[in-house]
Design a protein around this motif. Sequence first.
Motif, PDB file in Angstrom:
ATOM      1  N   UNK A  79      12.975  28.666  34.206  1.00 28.13           N
ATOM      2  CA  UNK A  79      11.668  28.138  34.587  1.00 28.13           C
ATOM      3  C   UNK A  79      11.777  27.005  35.607  1.00 28.13           C
ATOM      4  N   UNK A  80      12.743  26.120  35.423  1.00 28.09           N
ATOM      5  CA  UNK A  80      12.864  24.996  36.351  1.00 28.09           C
ATOM      6  C   UNK A  80      13.473  25.409  37.682  1.00 28.09           C
ATOM      7  N   UNK A  81      14.549  26.167  37.645  1.00 28.33           N
ATOM      8  CA  UNK A  81      15.361  26.359  38.847  1.00 28.33           C
ATOM      9  C   UNK A  81      15.198  27.711  39.537  1.00 28.33           C
ATOM     10  N   UNK A  82      14.576  28.674  38.886  1.00 25.73           N
ATOM     11  CA  UNK A  82      14.437  29.994  39.504  1.00 25.73           C
ATOM     12  C   UNK A  82      12.976  30.416  39.697  1.00 25.73           C
ATOM     13  N   UNK A  83      12.099  29.893  38.895  1.00 29.46           N
ATOM     14  CA  UNK A  83      10.693  30.303  38.932  1.00 29.46           C
ATOM     15  C   UNK A  83       9.994  29.766  40.182  1.00 29.46           C
ATOM     16  N   UNK A  84       9.098  30.548  40.749  1.00 25.69           N
ATOM     17  CA  UNK A  84       8.312  30.135  41.904  1.00 25.69           C
ATOM     18  C   UNK A  84       7.044  29.428  41.431  1.00 25.69           C
ATOM     19  N   UNK A  85       7.091  28.113  41.350  1.00 26.01           N
ATOM     20  CA  UNK A  85       5.945  27.357  40.841  1.00 26.01           C
ATOM     21  C   UNK A  85       4.755  27.380  41.792  1.00 26.01           C
ATOM     22  N   UNK A  86       4.979  27.765  43.034  1.00 27.32           N
ATOM     23  CA  UNK A  86       3.871  27.879  43.984  1.00 27.32           C
ATOM     24  C   UNK A  86       2.879  28.937  43.532  1.00 27.32           C
ATOM     25  N   UNK A  87       3.320  29.828  42.656  1.00 26.08           N
ATOM     26  CA  UNK A  87       2.433  30.879  42.119  1.00 26.08           C
ATOM     27  C   UNK A  87       1.251  30.266  41.385  1.00 26.08           C
ATOM     28  N   UNK A 111      12.201  16.927  48.488  1.00 22.36           N
ATOM     29  CA  UNK A 111      12.822  16.493  47.231  1.00 22.36           C
ATOM     30  C   UNK A 111      13.468  17.655  46.518  1.00 22.36           C
ATOM     31  N   UNK A 112      14.277  17.344  45.527  1.00 25.00           N
ATOM     32  CA  UNK A 112      14.920  18.375  44.714  1.00 25.00           C
ATOM     33  C   UNK A 112      15.027  17.869  43.281  1.00 25.00           C
ATOM     34  N   UNK A 113      15.495  18.743  42.383  1.00 25.10           N
ATOM     35  CA  UNK A 113      15.521  18.384  40.968  1.00 25.10           C
ATOM     36  C   UNK A 113      16.459  17.219  40.667  1.00 25.10           C
ATOM     37  N   UNK A 114      17.528  17.065  41.415  1.00 27.04           N
ATOM     38  CA  UNK A 114      18.414  15.907  41.200  1.00 27.04           C
ATOM     39  C   UNK A 114      17.633  14.605  41.402  1.00 27.04           C
TER      40      UNK A 114
END
Length: 218
Positions: free
Chosen positions: A125-133, A143-146
């Motif tokens: 969910x965090x790193x592969x999912x397309x949240x723009x959906x 920015x990035x998750x780090x």
Amino acid sequence: MIKYQDIADGDPVLDHSRLLKAMENAFEYATAHGGIGLTQTKAFNRKFAHWMADHSPWPRYHTDELMTLNKVLNEWDVPHAMVVHDLIILAKFGRHTKGKFQISKKAQHLACQRGAFFAKIAETYLFEYNHARNARSEFAAPGNWDIFLNIINVEAEQGLTEAHLVKTLYGLEKRAHVIDREYYDHVGFIFTHVLQPLSWLGFLAETSDGMVDVPHRH
């Protein structure tokens, strides 16, 4: 990729993850009904969408709330049903076959190991999912998750809002009596792409005074 600490299957911290509960609900339904029914376009059918709303871990996405806006409930009308469908495909938990989505035996075995099941869901969910959906805008802030996780890990100790995080990350603040597109684009991005996923997974706890607009969410 960021790795998670192992979590024991019986650790009560897992109960804070509404998305884990929603996924477990979907697996439970699939087991009881021999799969999840699909429409001709391969969306989850209305029967399942309504069931997911009836059993929603989110009060705001419960049937009573959603039916104030919809005459019927399709998959896309129940936010967590849509995300669950996306994730079980992305995580390869099963496949569409003969008008139903069938959960694989491997995924069913993983679901019995609650800690590992959560880790797989969270990673996907965090790193592969397309949240723009789920976004209302195609805007993407830098920015990035780090960066996001390092800052939130500190700032969330005392509580934060989208507005606070946007100011910390990008130096942008809301100006009184001004419609600032740049500011609202960043606020929308931070909520949809960062804070909502972390809250759904249980890494953050969201509270409000009953309102859903930005100033009242912490």
